[in-house]
Design a protein around this motif. Structure first.
Motif, mmCIF file in Angstrom:
data_model
loop_
_atom_site.group_PDB
_atom_site.id
_atom_site.type_symbol
_atom_site.label_atom_id
_atom_site.label_comp_id
_atom_site.label_asym_id
_atom_site.label_seq_id
_atom_site.Cartn_x
_atom_site.Cartn_y
_atom_site.Cartn_z
ATOM 1 N N TYR A 137 43.508 29.072 -26.207
ATOM 2 C CA TYR A 137 43.099 27.715 -26.579
ATOM 3 C C TYR A 137 43.931 27.135 -27.728
ATOM 4 N N GLY A 179 45.941 23.749 -27.111
ATOM 5 C CA GLY A 179 45.039 22.614 -26.942
ATOM 6 C C GLY A 179 44.408 22.191 -28.255
ATOM 7 N N MET A 224 45.006 18.580 -30.192
ATOM 8 C CA MET A 224 43.838 17.756 -30.521
ATOM 9 C C MET A 224 43.810 17.420 -32.011
ATOM 10 N N LEU A 276 37.923 11.952 -32.890
ATOM 11 C CA LEU A 276 38.683 11.976 -31.644
ATOM 12 C C LEU A 276 38.424 10.717 -30.825
ATOM 13 N N ILE A 282 36.517 11.879 -24.336
ATOM 14 C CA ILE A 282 36.991 13.117 -24.959
ATOM 15 C C ILE A 282 36.529 14.356 -24.186
ATOM 16 N N GLN A 298 37.976 15.935 -22.014
ATOM 17 C CA GLN A 298 39.073 16.893 -21.839
ATOM 18 C C GLN A 298 39.094 17.945 -22.935
ATOM 19 N N TYR A 299 38.433 17.649 -24.053
ATOM 20 C CA TYR A 299 38.434 18.573 -25.176
ATOM 21 C C TYR A 299 37.170 19.432 -25.248
ATOM 22 N N LEU A 316 37.077 23.139 -26.026
ATOM 23 C CA LEU A 316 37.663 23.568 -27.300
ATOM 24 C C LEU A 316 36.648 23.604 -28.431
#
Length: 640
Positions: free
Chosen positions: A58, A61, A65, A120, A128, A130-131, A134
């Motif tokens: 991770y 990513g 971010m 974000l 968000i 897509q995150y 994480l």
């Protein structure tokens, strides 16, 4: 900035201080050498994302971010949450991910998940989701807590967050490589060095890291710059080993990596050299997978006279080693040692780096073709310049006479111990026929580092070094003995958080040696003075005898592949931390207001070109700040 007044110290945050290193004599190199260094430096900088990914699936990513928020956040940059995010991002940059570069534990953010989500959303102006995967990785301490776990009695693969294995257990890894190893091969490859082991549909297989495989897009960038380097190689042999390295990157064939290592270790005429590839295996709990690293270097011709004197006497040192004659090399081949200037650092060597390197790692190549050792003089120079007047010695060294001893001999003996460790220690000894180089498994790295350190400690006290002019007199070695024991018993604990054990292989090695010597003789003891603990060396000659005994045993363990003996030594002496002593050391260290870890900023290399685009010079710029350098690397040297 190469003139007088060069500023070695730069930014400080968390437990880290950034330093700059100077490329002494770079302006005196030939244009061909400067161009070679520039091309190799570009190849070095391109490997950064590979290391990030290897350190945790991770990491890339999370970095992207956080960089997005850092660059584009419109809210208050003076808020406590944003300041905490800035520190966290700087730690991610420094550690090539979310795990401490030394202790391997996941460091936790000082900002809230709510703040990051809001920042974000405001920054990106988009969904968000897509995150989402994480957030728990960052904020839940129990999720993927350690990059490399070496605790005894657990599945080291399943409990380590490093990204070398996917859906496999430690037993499956060991069974897989045992099934493909050829025990009768006199020239074995480094099994597993350049591939991720995965299990899909119940079948275990390896995904190789090469130009058309995993990390292929980045590796092709590295190849591009290596090909440029071949056009300005200093000689045909250097050009040949760069071309072999390219073929290895193009195919992933570990036989070609062996060939490259042999060609590389056999070439001695060039002034410029480099390391680029999947090399050291400390980032893998099983000691198989090579983390990507790069360093570009050139010889410090004056300082190299010292290391060449050591290398020239390698056979004498081997013949007089206190180990069983069965474990000595009857003929030491191809040992070379140089003091070098680092010109560019990358991957696992950046920002935190080694001060000495000995390669290749394959035992059979060392035995047949020798090894190359380097002591990185300009990095040692930066450390020494930045540490002047810190108060560290006055706080932890037992008395003024010992402080004076260390002030007089410390720098000379520190460099010399590094030379002996890298040049002779790692290159000494031999495995008995039929012993698997991986027999010590997860304890192999610690045992190997202990072996090299003990070799250096044993010989730094030898009269031979005075005869060779390497030490000024027969008292000098005592400075190294004292600081080594103090570090192994006490002061390296400043790098460990309360309640944690010792994990890193080099720290374990130092603890093993110092604690074993404390436990097995009367040469040293721990004493109390005015409520503080100190190391007291009662008998330096007896301490050398203890070093001799332990070196003999460590070499036996290595040569015979005695896993149980390695396990017993490491677990008894190298792992556990006395919480009372630890608390005391941390309190005393905190009062000095020092950063326990240091790393480096790279210089910027700027090619100067003529009207036709030909490079006519390469100039250096040392002015770039930490955040600017890291953001530039993320923008210019990333396929992510």
């Amino acid at each position: 900035m190469q003139a007088e007044g060069f500023n070695y110290s730069d930014e400080r945050f968390a437990d880290i201080q950034l330093l700059r290193y100077r490329l002494n004599g770079f302006e005196d190199l030939t244009l061909q050498q400067k161009k070679l260094i520039y091309f190799l430096s570009e190849a070095t900088l391109w490997g950064r994302d590979i290391t990030f990914d290897q350190y945790g699936k991770y990491n890339l990513g999370i970095r992207k971010m956080l960089e997005t928020v850092y660059l584009h956040y419109d809210g208050s940059r003076e808020s406590e949450d944003f300041k905490a995010l800035e520190v966290y991002l700087k730690r991610v940059w420094f550690s090539n991910g979310i795990y401490h570069h030394y202790g391997c534990e996941k460091f936790m953010p000082g900002f809230s998940e709510e703040f990051l989500r809001e920042a974000l959303h405001e920054t990106t102006g988009e969904d968000i989701s897509q995150y989402e995967e994480l957030f728990p990785v960052i904020f839940r301490p129990e999720l993927y807590p350690k990059r490399v776990n070496k605790a005894d009695g657990v599945d080291l693969v399943e409990t380590s967050a490093c990204n070398f294995y996917d859906n496999v257990s430690q037993q499956e890894v060991e069974e897989y490589y045992a099934s493909i190893k050829d025990a009768d091969d006199p020239e074995p490859v480094s099994y597993g060095l350049n591939g991720t082991l995965v299990k899909r549909d119940g079948k275990v297989h390896e995904e190789r890291w090469f130009a058309e495989g995993r990390y292929g897009e980045t590796i092709r960038k590295i190849i591009y710059w290596l090909k440029k380097a071949t056009t300005v190689a200093e000689n045909d042999d250097q050009r040949a080993y760069i071309e072999t390295l390219i073929r290895y990157y193009e195919t992933g064939d570990l036989r070609l990596f062996n060939q490259y290592c042999i060609e590389w270790v056999s070439e001695h005429l060039s002034r410029v050299d480099f390391i680029n590839g999947f090399i050291e295996v400390y980032g893998d709990p099983l000691g198989l997978k090579g983390t990507w690293e790069g360093i570009v270097e050139y010889k410090d011709l004056e300082a190299t006279r010292r290391t060449q004197l050591i290398a020239g006497n390698a056979q004498w040192f081997e013949d007089h080693s206190p180990v069983d004659p069965r474990f000595r090399k009857p003929e030491v081949k191809g040992v070379t040692a140089n003091v070098i200037c680092a010109a560019m650092l990358g991957g696992e060597e950046y920002p935190s780096t080694a001060i000495g390197i000995n390669l290749p790692n394959a035992d059979w190549i060392r035995a047949e073709y020798g090894s190359k050792s380097v002591t990185i003089g300009n990095l040692t120079e930066a450390y020494n310049k930045a540490s002047r007047g810190s108060g560290f010695r006055e706080e932890f060294v037992i008395d003024a006479d010992t402080v004076e001893l260390i002030d007089k001999y410390g720098d000379v003996c520190d460099d010399l111990h590094t030379d002996l460790h890298e040049c002779l220690g790692h290159g000494s000894g031999q495995l008995l026929p039929g012993v698997d180089p991986d027999a010590l498994k997860n304890y192999g790295n610690t045992i190997e580092e202990a072996r090299a350190d003990l070799f250096g400690l044993y010989y730094i006290a030898d009269k031979k070094l005075v005869e060779l002019g390497l030490t000024p007199d027969e008292e000098a070695y005592k400075s190294q003995y004292y600081t080594y024991m103090m570090n192994g018993l006490m002061t390296q604990l400043t790098r460990i958080k309360p309640g944690h054990q010792i994990e890193e292989a080099h720290m374990r090695n130092r603890a093993l040696i110092a604690r074993w010597c404390l436990d097995n003789g009367n040469a040293i003891e721990m004493v109390q003075r005015e409520g503080k603990t100190y190391v007291c060396v009662r008998d330096y000659e007896e301490l050398r005898r203890l070093v001799s005994r332990l070196l003999a045993e460590i070499q036996r363990i290595k040569s015979e592949g005695d896993y149980e003996a390695a396990r017993e030594l490491v677990e008894k002496y190298a792992v556990k931390v006395d919480p009372v002593l630890h608390h005391e050391i941390l309190e005393r260290y905190a009062k000095l207001n020092l950063a326990p870890y240091k790393g480096f900023l790279n210089p910027i290399m700027k090619p100067v070109t003529d009207a036709s685009g030909e490079i006519t010079d390469v100039i250096l710029d040392y002015s770039e700040g930490y955040a600017a350098q890291m953001l530039r690397y993320s923008h210019d040297y990333s396929m992510f």
